[in-house]
Design a protein around this motif. Structure first.
Motif, PDB file in Angstrom:
ATOM      1  N   THR A 279     -35.615  48.964   8.634  1.00 38.82           N
ATOM      2  CA  THR A 279     -34.509  48.043   8.325  1.00 38.82           C
ATOM      3  C   THR A 279     -34.427  46.901   9.327  1.00 38.82           C
ATOM      4  O   THR A 279     -34.480  45.717   8.959  1.00 38.82           O
ATOM      5  CB  THR A 279     -33.164  48.800   8.307  1.00 38.82           C
ATOM      6  OG1 THR A 279     -33.202  49.795   7.282  1.00 38.82           O
ATOM      7  CG2 THR A 279     -32.016  47.845   8.040  1.00 38.82           C
ATOM      8  N   PHE A 280     -34.325  47.225  10.611  1.00 40.18           N
ATOM      9  CA  PHE A 280     -34.129  46.178  11.605  1.00 40.18           C
ATOM     10  C   PHE A 280     -35.432  45.471  11.952  1.00 40.18           C
ATOM     11  O   PHE A 280     -35.414  44.293  12.335  1.00 40.18           O
ATOM     12  CB  PHE A 280     -33.467  46.768  12.847  1.00 40.18           C
ATOM     13  CG  PHE A 280     -32.012  47.059  12.635  1.00 40.18           C
ATOM     14  CD1 PHE A 280     -31.064  46.081  12.836  1.00 40.18           C
ATOM     15  CD2 PHE A 280     -31.594  48.298  12.179  1.00 40.18           C
ATOM     16  CE1 PHE A 280     -29.723  46.331  12.624  1.00 40.18           C
ATOM     17  CE2 PHE A 280     -30.252  48.569  11.956  1.00 40.18           C
ATOM     18  CZ  PHE A 280     -29.313  47.578  12.178  1.00 40.18           C
ATOM     19  N   GLY A 281     -36.563  46.165  11.810  1.00 38.76           N
ATOM     20  CA  GLY A 281     -37.836  45.488  11.996  1.00 38.76           C
ATOM     21  C   GLY A 281     -38.071  44.439  10.921  1.00 38.76           C
ATOM     22  O   GLY A 281     -38.496  43.305  11.206  1.00 38.76           O
TER      23      GLY A 281
ATOM     24  N   GLY B  83     -38.030  38.823   8.901  1.00 36.08           N
ATOM     25  CA  GLY B  83     -37.547  37.781   8.003  1.00 36.08           C
ATOM     26  C   GLY B  83     -36.925  36.615   8.738  1.00 36.08           C
ATOM     27  O   GLY B  83     -37.152  35.447   8.395  1.00 36.08           O
ATOM     28  N   ILE B  84     -36.139  36.906   9.766  1.00 36.66           N
ATOM     29  CA  ILE B  84     -35.491  35.841  10.536  1.00 36.66           C
ATOM     30  C   ILE B  84     -36.528  34.995  11.278  1.00 36.66           C
ATOM     31  O   ILE B  84     -36.443  33.758  11.324  1.00 36.66           O
ATOM     32  CB  ILE B  84     -34.471  36.446  11.524  1.00 36.66           C
ATOM     33  CG1 ILE B  84     -33.302  37.075  10.749  1.00 36.66           C
ATOM     34  CG2 ILE B  84     -33.959  35.385  12.492  1.00 36.66           C
ATOM     35  CD1 ILE B  84     -32.323  37.831  11.616  1.00 36.66           C
TER      36      ILE B  84
ATOM     37  N   LEU C  64     -42.513  33.604   1.098  1.00 39.35           N
ATOM     38  CA  LEU C  64     -42.648  34.921   0.488  1.00 39.35           C
ATOM     39  C   LEU C  64     -42.466  36.017   1.532  1.00 39.35           C
ATOM     40  O   LEU C  64     -41.796  37.028   1.288  1.00 39.35           O
ATOM     41  CB  LEU C  64     -44.021  35.050  -0.179  1.00 39.35           C
ATOM     42  CG  LEU C  64     -44.266  36.327  -0.966  1.00 39.35           C
ATOM     43  CD1 LEU C  64     -43.353  36.404  -2.186  1.00 39.35           C
ATOM     44  CD2 LEU C  64     -45.730  36.418  -1.416  1.00 39.35           C
ATOM     45  N   CYS C  65     -43.055  35.807   2.715  1.00 40.54           N
ATOM     46  CA  CYS C  65     -42.909  36.780   3.805  1.00 40.54           C
ATOM     47  C   CYS C  65     -41.442  36.911   4.213  1.00 40.54           C
ATOM     48  O   CYS C  65     -40.933  38.035   4.366  1.00 40.54           O
ATOM     49  CB  CYS C  65     -43.761  36.351   4.994  1.00 40.54           C
ATOM     50  SG  CYS C  65     -43.541  37.346   6.483  1.00 40.54           S
ATOM     51  N   ALA C  66     -40.751  35.781   4.379  1.00 41.83           N
ATOM     52  CA  ALA C  66     -39.351  35.817   4.810  1.00 41.83           C
ATOM     53  C   ALA C  66     -38.459  36.475   3.771  1.00 41.83           C
ATOM     54  O   ALA C  66     -37.629  37.337   4.091  1.00 41.83           O
ATOM     55  CB  ALA C  66     -38.860  34.401   5.107  1.00 41.83           C
TER      56      ALA C  66
END
Length: 346
Positions: free
Chosen positions: A48-50, A55-56, A210-212
């Motif tokens: 979740t946090f990874g 994304g950020i 797409l990655c973000a």
């Protein structure tokens, strides 16, 4: 003409070096995570946090490099593909991979990933993302190389049996089997999502975006799943400080962000099969790092599996390189379109 060939050679060399570096970084991260997971860290919290951090970190690249590639509106099909990619490639794949690695070892986890090229090669060939002509010797070489990769992964999984640093067998053989099944499921999910990602990039040629997007959606889905299954969103029962965990998550996310964005770019340039074929490097790195830093026993016979893996990788890379030089001009256009299905029209 000579300048074009030289430029292509340098690009291929840079991609190969970069992919090796990405795989070794992934191997080091897996080895670092192993003792942390053993201390009680919940894999879902890590995912979740990874993924949120990934994304950020990818957002600035998406805004600066991909903005002119964004569609005027999001179609229902594209939204569905983004959700499926996030659910499969982020939530399901990473959760199964981390849980399987926790029950087995980093070396086995990375070895199982080498099963992906076989699945991806078959599917990519059926979808014409990869040139397949059984009359061509280079196609036959790619098939043989893929089989060698599969044989090497299976050999390492069988020969690298669960053992303690002193060479005694682990008493929890059932957990080892369950872990291997989790890893196999993760590979199947990974294979499907890589193919879907390649197809999505044809219509949405914005790799950083797409990655973000998939990372952020995947973080949301994984967090919701952890709350649903455990009743809370937390790191689990830890024997070390939360600060160390958060630092590990941030550093791992930084490495993961760079790796994912780079692999997505290579996927756009060269297609899904080439990306997946560099996973043997991670297998070797995980085995070496595990032996050096975790005291894991590397069975001498498993070196045979590594030889199979790298022989297969070399065979496929050689065949793909030769295909671009010996095909007639008319066929070369078709082969380039299949080998590089994600390039924008020129």
């Amino acid at each position: 003409m000579a300048a074009t060939v030289a430029a292509r050679w340098w690009e291929d060399a840079a991609i190969s070096v970069g992919m090796v570096a990405v795989q070794l970084a992934g191997a080091a991260y897996m080895v670092v995570l192993t003792p942390i997971l053993a201390l009680g860290l919940d894999p879902l919290f890590l995912v979740t946090f990874g993924s949120l951090s990934t994304g950020i970190l990818a957002l600035p690249f998406a805004l600066n490099l991909d903005r002119n590639k964004w569609p005027s509106e999001l179609s229902n099909r594209l939204i569905l593909e983004l959700v499926v990619l996030s659910l499969g490639g982020v939530t399901v794949f990473q959760a199964l991979m981390l849980d399987g690695m926790k029950k087995t070892s980093p070396a086995i986890a990375s070895a199982m990933l080498n099963l992906a090229p076989g699945f991806i090669f078959v599917v990519a060939g059926c979808l014409r993302f990869e040139r397949v002509d059984l009359k061509c010797r280079y196609t036959r070489a790619k098939i043989v190389g893929t089989l060698l990769c599969l044989g090497g992964a299976i050999t390492m999984s069988i020969l690298q049996s669960p053992a303690t640093p002193q060479g005694r067998r682990s008493p929890d053989l059932a957990a080892w089997v369950v872990g291997c099944l989790c890893l196999l499921g993760a590979v199947l999910v990974l294979s499907g999502t890589i193919i879907l990602q390649a197809a999505t990039l044809i219509r949405f040629p914005a790799p950083f975006t797409l990655c973000a997007m998939t990372s952020l959606i995947g973080a949301l889905l994984t967090g919701m799943f952890q709350v649903f299954t455990t009743g809370r969103l937390g790191p689990g029962t830890l024997q070390i400080s939360t600060g160390i965990i958060l630092s590990l998550v941030f550093v791992g996310s930084l490495v993961s962000s760079v790796s994912i964005m780079y692999q997505t770019w290579v996927l756009e340039k060269k297609g899904p099969v080439l990306v997946s074929l560099f996973s043997p490097t991670q297998t070797m790195g995980s085995a070496i790092f595990s032996a050096l830093f975790l005291g894991r026993v590397v069975q001498p016979a498993s070196i045979l599996g590594m030889l199979f893996l790298f022989s297969g990788l070399y065979a496929v890379l050689w065949a793909k390189k030769k295909e671009g030089h010996v095909l007639p001009p008319a066929d070369r256009v078709v082969a380039d379109d299949i080998e590089k299905p994600l390039l924008l029209p020129r």
